[in-house]
Scaffold this motif. Structure first.
Motif, short mmCIF file in Angstrom:
data_model
loop_
_atom_site.label_atom_id
_atom_site.label_comp_id
_atom_site.label_asym_id
_atom_site.label_seq_id
_atom_site.Cartn_x
_atom_site.Cartn_y
_atom_site.Cartn_z
N ASN A 93 7.70 -86.30 68.51
CA ASN A 93 7.79 -85.64 69.97
C ASN A 93 9.26 -84.82 69.96
O ASN A 93 9.17 -83.92 70.55
CB ASN A 93 7.43 -86.56 71.00
N ARG A 94 10.34 -85.80 69.67
CA ARG A 94 11.49 -85.34 69.85
C ARG A 94 11.86 -83.91 69.13
O ARG A 94 12.19 -82.97 69.64
CB ARG A 94 12.44 -86.47 69.64
N LEU A 95 11.46 -83.95 68.01
CA LEU A 95 11.65 -82.86 66.96
C LEU A 95 10.98 -81.59 67.47
O LEU A 95 11.43 -80.60 67.33
CB LEU A 95 11.25 -83.08 65.48
N SER A 96 9.52 -81.65 67.76
CA SER A 96 8.88 -80.60 68.36
C SER A 96 9.46 -80.21 69.73
O SER A 96 9.72 -78.71 69.73
CB SER A 96 7.48 -81.16 68.76
N TYR A 97 9.67 -80.87 70.71
CA TYR A 97 10.60 -80.33 71.71
C TYR A 97 11.95 -79.69 71.40
O TYR A 97 12.24 -78.85 72.10
CB TYR A 97 10.88 -81.24 72.81
N LEU A 98 12.32 -80.40 70.46
CA LEU A 98 14.03 -79.77 70.13
C LEU A 98 13.73 -78.34 69.25
O LEU A 98 14.71 -77.61 69.77
CB LEU A 98 14.53 -80.61 68.95
N VAL A 99 12.70 -78.12 68.53
CA VAL A 99 12.48 -76.79 68.05
C VAL A 99 12.22 -75.80 69.19
O VAL A 99 12.83 -74.70 69.33
CB VAL A 99 11.28 -76.97 67.00
N ALA A 100 11.12 -76.13 70.16
CA ALA A 100 10.77 -75.44 71.39
C ALA A 100 12.37 -74.91 72.02
O ALA A 100 12.42 -74.05 72.54
CB ALA A 100 9.86 -76.07 71.96
N THR A 101 12.73 -76.05 72.45
CA THR A 101 14.21 -75.94 72.90
C THR A 101 15.21 -74.78 72.58
O THR A 101 15.57 -73.87 72.91
CB THR A 101 14.88 -77.26 73.21
N GLU A 102 15.22 -74.97 71.20
CA GLU A 102 16.36 -74.20 70.63
C GLU A 102 15.85 -72.68 70.44
O GLU A 102 16.54 -71.86 70.57
CB GLU A 102 16.44 -74.52 69.04
N ILE A 103 14.67 -72.46 70.41
CA ILE A 103 13.85 -71.25 70.43
C ILE A 103 13.97 -70.54 72.01
O ILE A 103 14.34 -69.31 72.04
CB ILE A 103 12.45 -71.15 69.95
#
Length: 448
Positions: free
Chosen positions: A238-248
């Motif tokens: 979940n953290r990695l998924s949200y990190l990707v979305a955050t960075e974009i």
């Protein structure tokens, strides 16, 4: 002191459930066999079958399978107490005057069983009752023989070292910076674009980032709640998924957002090449979140051909047929690999757990006659041991602590913060989005 062989040596497609010490068909001492395969047995008979004696040592596949499945019927400390009792009972019933001879014959086998238990399921020994029984049995074996005393000390030292390392790792992770996502969103809107810190400024090479993600996957990044590793995997995904979305969603400029999307596509492709399917799926999941997918002007600037191929590989249709095919290919590569790089297999963890869950739910733990359904547990153990084999691969890539620290500790947006960042980047398209945008700006930024 004897060392246990790797998990890869435990199970194979033809004989993983073969017990090497029984050849009878039908009932034998409370255990039922068919074609030399142990299919079922009473719980007491299965416990007796775990305990070695002068003439017998259980097959390693049986040890792993029973230790794994027995916790569905009793606590590990209860099993350890029964094992200790049976070992002491054997010694008590041995011929008078032959205690030392008995010890010389049985001690190495009991030590081997305890070694396999402590190495494979060290978490069991966080329970003080487990440690007390372990020490009692170990000291009984060690009494009067210097060689066994040294082996017992080594076993206990290895276990304590492993438990201490786990505890220390958890304590370090508990101190990770807990800056809120709102803080990052506020900084994003107030600081000049040139001084914002994002994933590309920390690591501009997508291949290196894929390697660092693989480091995290192979060690699992830990469990702040100190429960168990299952939650750690879910939290990390979940953290990695949200990190990707955050960075974009974070960059102000459309061109920069498109660059971040293409960067993560390259990271995902390299994860696929490495065999890191869990990070691959987390990245795809992040890129498919609504706050990201709604950025139509941004996506129009992205070359999506590579992303389309990756999505096809992880398509959930037909029970993830394409992914399962790719996983089998990676597994075969791992079995014939000559380097750790080729041995890496990191499955899509949520699907693995789903498969195990349905296997567990789809078959009864006990048969109508009260026997434990051991045929079911052979299959469960086969899947779990395969995963544990993959986990034992040493990551061949060099660690970059700066990148790892960023991945593990940088704040990520909540769902609301992601939507707000998305609306700030590309304005609302309808009245519903406009109303939500106003609400989020007021709640998160204190603006009207």
């Amino acid at each position: 002191m004897p060392q246990t062989p790797p998990f890869a040596a435990m199970f194979d497609s033809s004989s993983y459930n073969r017990n090497l010490y029984q050849t009878k068909e039908g009932s034998c001492g409370g255990l039922y066999y068919h074609d030399n395969n142990l299919l079922s047995g009473s719980l007491e008979a299965l416990i007796h079958h775990l305990v070695p004696n002068v003439d017998y040592y259980p097959d390693r596949t049986y040890i792993f399978t029973f230790l794994l499945s027995s916790r569905l019927f009793m606590h590990p400390y209860e099993l350890m107490a029964k094992v200790c009792h049976l070992c002491i009972e054997q010694q008590r019933l041995s011929e008078p005057g032959l205690d030392k001879n008995w010890t010389q014959k049985i001690a190495p086998k009991i030590l081997q069983l305890l070694t396999e238990w402590t190495e494979t399921f060290p978490y069991d020994f966080r329970d003080e009752r487990m440690m007390r029984n372990l020490k009692e049995l170990a000291q009984r074996i060690a009494s009067g023989d210097e060689m066994y005393r040294k082996n017992v000390q080594q076993l206990l030292q290895n276990l304590i070292r492993k438990l201490a390392a786990v505890t220390q790792y958890e304590e370090v992770l508990a101190k990770i910076d807990t800056t809120t996502s709102t803080d990052r969103l506020t900084l994003l809107k107030t600081k000049p674009q040139s001084i914002q810190r994002d994933i590309i400024t920390v690591c501009n090479d997508p291949y290196v980032l894929a390697q660092q993600l693989t480091h995290i996957e192979l060690s699992c990044y830990g469990d702040r709640k100190k429960t168990r590793n299952l939650e750690a995997y879910v939290e990390w995904f979940n953290r990695l998924s949200y990190l990707v979305a955050t960075e974009i969603c974070m960059p102000v400029k459309k061109k920069h957002r498109a660059r971040v999307i293409e960067y993560f596509i390259d990271v995902a492709r390299e994860c696929f090449n490495i065999g890191n399917f869990n990070s691959l799926m987390a990245i795809i999941s992040g890129m498919n979140m609504t706050p990201v997918s709604r950025l139509k002007k941004t996506w129009a600037k992205v070359k999506t051909a590579k992303f389309d191929i990756l999505e096809h590989q992880m398509d959930p249709s037909s029970n993830f047929y394409n992914y399962r095919t790719a996983l089998r290919g990676a597994t075969q590569r791992s079995l014939t690999a000559h380097s750790n790089r080729e041995k890496i297999v990191i499955p899509f963890f949520s699907l693995l757990i789903k498969d195990i869950y349905f296997l567990n739910e789809g078959c009864a733990n006990r048969l109508p006659n009260g026997h434990v359904n051991f045929e079911k547990f052979w299959e469960l153990a086969k899947q779990v041991s395969e995963f544990m084999t993959w986990k034992q691969v040493e990551c061949p890539f060099e660690r970059d602590w700066k990148i790892l620290q960023y991945l593990l500790s940088v704040p990520v947006f909540s769902d609301d913060a992601l939507y707000l960042a998305s609306y700030e980047s590309e304005g609302p398209e309808n009245h519903i989005e406009k109303d939500r945008w106003k609400t989020l700006r007021s709640a998160l930024l204190g603006r009207v």
